[in-house]
Design an enzyme around this catalytic site. Structure first.
Site, PDB file in Angstrom:
ATOM      1  N   GLY A 167       0.807  -1.227   0.000  1.00 47.20           N
ATOM      2  CA  GLY A 167       0.000   0.000   0.000  1.00 47.20           C
ATOM      3  C   GLY A 167       0.834   1.268   0.000  1.00 47.20           C
ATOM      4  O   GLY A 167       0.341   2.342   0.326  1.00 47.20           O
ATOM      5  N   ASP A 219       3.663  -0.207 -14.151  1.00 44.80           N
ATOM      6  CA  ASP A 219       4.137  -0.960 -12.989  1.00 44.80           C
ATOM      7  C   ASP A 219       4.595  -2.364 -13.382  1.00 44.80           C
ATOM      8  O   ASP A 219       5.663  -2.829 -12.984  1.00 44.80           O
ATOM      9  CB  ASP A 219       3.043  -1.068 -11.922  1.00 44.80           C
TER      10      ASP A 219
HETATM   11  C1  GLA Z   1      -0.540   3.390 -10.770  1.00 40.98           C
HETATM   12  C2  GLA Z   1      -0.864   2.558 -12.007  1.00 40.98           C
HETATM   13  C3  GLA Z   1       0.101   2.871 -13.155  1.00 40.98           C
HETATM   14  C4  GLA Z   1       0.210   4.378 -13.398  1.00 40.98           C
HETATM   15  C5  GLA Z   1       0.420   5.120 -12.086  1.00 40.98           C
HETATM   16  C6  GLA Z   1       0.336   6.620 -12.271  1.00 40.98           C
HETATM   17  O1  GLA Z   1       0.699   3.016 -10.248  1.00 40.98           O
HETATM   18  O2  GLA Z   1      -0.824   1.190 -11.722  1.00 40.98           O
HETATM   19  O3  GLA Z   1      -0.292   2.205 -14.317  1.00 40.98           O
HETATM   20  O4  GLA Z   1      -0.907   4.854 -14.091  1.00 40.98           O
HETATM   21  O5  GLA Z   1      -0.533   4.764 -11.099  1.00 40.98           O
HETATM   22  O6  GLA Z   1       1.372   7.047 -13.080  1.00 40.98           O
END
Ligand code: GLA
Length: 383
Positions: free
Chosen positions: A119, A169
């Protein structure tokens, strides 16, 4: 992370030998909320990650164990359904996606542990998805490409976690490389590694230890606001399909008169893409001062225009703004809590952490955690 201990814990439950896969969490140097707008991002994998010990089973069952929750979840691979255990859903979501794509795999045992704070906006969920996809691909010898492992993991997040996330990510968790950031064009999916030359400086994460509950719904709302902006522009420029091809002039002309909030959100994304392009050169030239300024500018945009920050994150960025030795700082990830990313001169790190911890405690009556992070490799077999 003690790998031998992980193996022993696995053997104690499942009585067989596992393989161990590690998938890292990520930071993002710059390029926030641009990935789902076909834009640019510049993440790096970090030396905090998710570790899974995995073995094949003779039957078609999935036996999953979480070290943090001390919970076992058992189900079949014939009908994969969401569980009420949130941690298990990331694994089940990946198995479900692999099945949907027609990949054949047997039942498996999986023991999950890790050292990426949950988190905290460091993508522990993406790391777990990528570790699962990597491990299932490996033990079943399927031959899925790295890019597809990331895409499978992203889709798992959409379907089983209900967050309509971009690819950043999962991409970072699979493709990260030690001592490098990676600049990804989320439209073409082309990427370049950029050496992180931080001589005399370090990357420091300051964890607010808050995650405000609107984060998931606000994320999905931002996404639709960006899509709305594109729709209005498309009425005049039919070929345009994302904010990637939109200019501020177009937004002024066709979006602002219709909805000033949608305008602000879209304008932030256009600006942020430009900042990423600039950051590539600055990092290449070792100009950390200029990069730091861009990071502060990104934070301003995320806080005032995109409106995904919160008082705790703003407090941390304001505090370091004029602190000697800090080149840049900003909130990172989806927002509404989690960590700020800071570039700080080595000899100023301890004193800053001490002071900001005390100030944060006074202001919010909350503990602040600080992590000095190193970059690391993406998903890999480590045992
Ligand atoms: C989260 C999402 C990513 C991206 C970020 C903001 O981490 O999982 O895909 O959009 O927010 O940049």
């Amino acid at each position: 992370m003690d790998i031998e201990l992980l193996k022993t814990s696995f053997r104690n439950i499942f009585q067989v030998e596992p393989v161990i896969v590690k998938s890292p969490g990520r930071i993002n140097i710059i390029g926030e909320h641009t990935d789902y707008n076909d834009g640019f991002v510049m993440p790096a994998a970090i030396n905090k990650g998710i570790y899974v010990a995995v073995s094949k089973r003779e039957d078609n069952e999935m036996h999953l164990y979480s070290e943090s929750y001390q919970q076992l979840h058992i189900c079949g691979i014939e009908r994969i359904e969401k569980s009420d255990k949130a941690w298990a859903n990331y694994i089940l979501g990946v198995a479900d996606q692999m099945k949907n794509r027609g990949y054949k795999f047997t039942g498996f045992n999986l023991y999950l542990d890790g050292n990426v704070p949950l988190g905290a906006g460091l993508s522990s969920s993406a790391a777990l998805e990528c570790a699962t996809a990597f491990a299932l691909n490996y033990i079943n010898n399927i031959g899925i490409s790295k890019m597809d492992l990331a895409l499978i993991s992203q889709k798992a997040e959409h379907v089983f976690a209900g967050v309509n996330c971009g690819i950043m990510d999962q991409f970072a968790s699979v493709f990260g490389k030690k001592d490098q950031a990676v600049m990804l064009d989320c439209r073409s999916m082309k990427y370049v590694y950029i050496p992180l030359k931080l001589d005399g400086y370090k990357l420091v994460l300051l964890n607010t230890n808050v995650k405000h509950s609107l984060s998931d719904s606000a994320y999905n709302t931002r996404r639709s606001q960006c899509e709305q902006g594109v729709k209005w522009i498309k009425e005049h420029f039919p070929k345009i399909s994302s904010l990637r091809d939109v200019s501020l002039e177009m937004l002024e002309k066709f979006v602002k008169p219709k909805d000033s909030e949608v305008f602000k959100k879209c304008a932030y994304v256009v600006d942020e893409n430009e900042r990423v392009i600039k950051a590539v050169d600055q990092l290449g030239n070792g100009d950390l001062v200029a990069l730091g300024e861009l990071m502060f500018a990104t934070h301003g945009g995320l806080s005032k225009d995109y409106e995904v920050s919160c008082k705790e994150l703003d407090f941390l960025v304001d505090f370091v703004k004029d602190f000697d030795g800090v080149l840049g700082a900003r909130m990172m990830g989806g927002g509404f809590g989690g960590c700020t990313l800071n570039i700080i001169r080595n000899e100023r790190i301890d004193v800053l952490i001490e002071q900001i911890k005390a100030a944060y405690q006074r202001e919010f009556n909350l503990q602040l955690d600080a992590y000095v992070v190193e970059t690391d490799n993406g998903s890999e077999l480590i045992g």
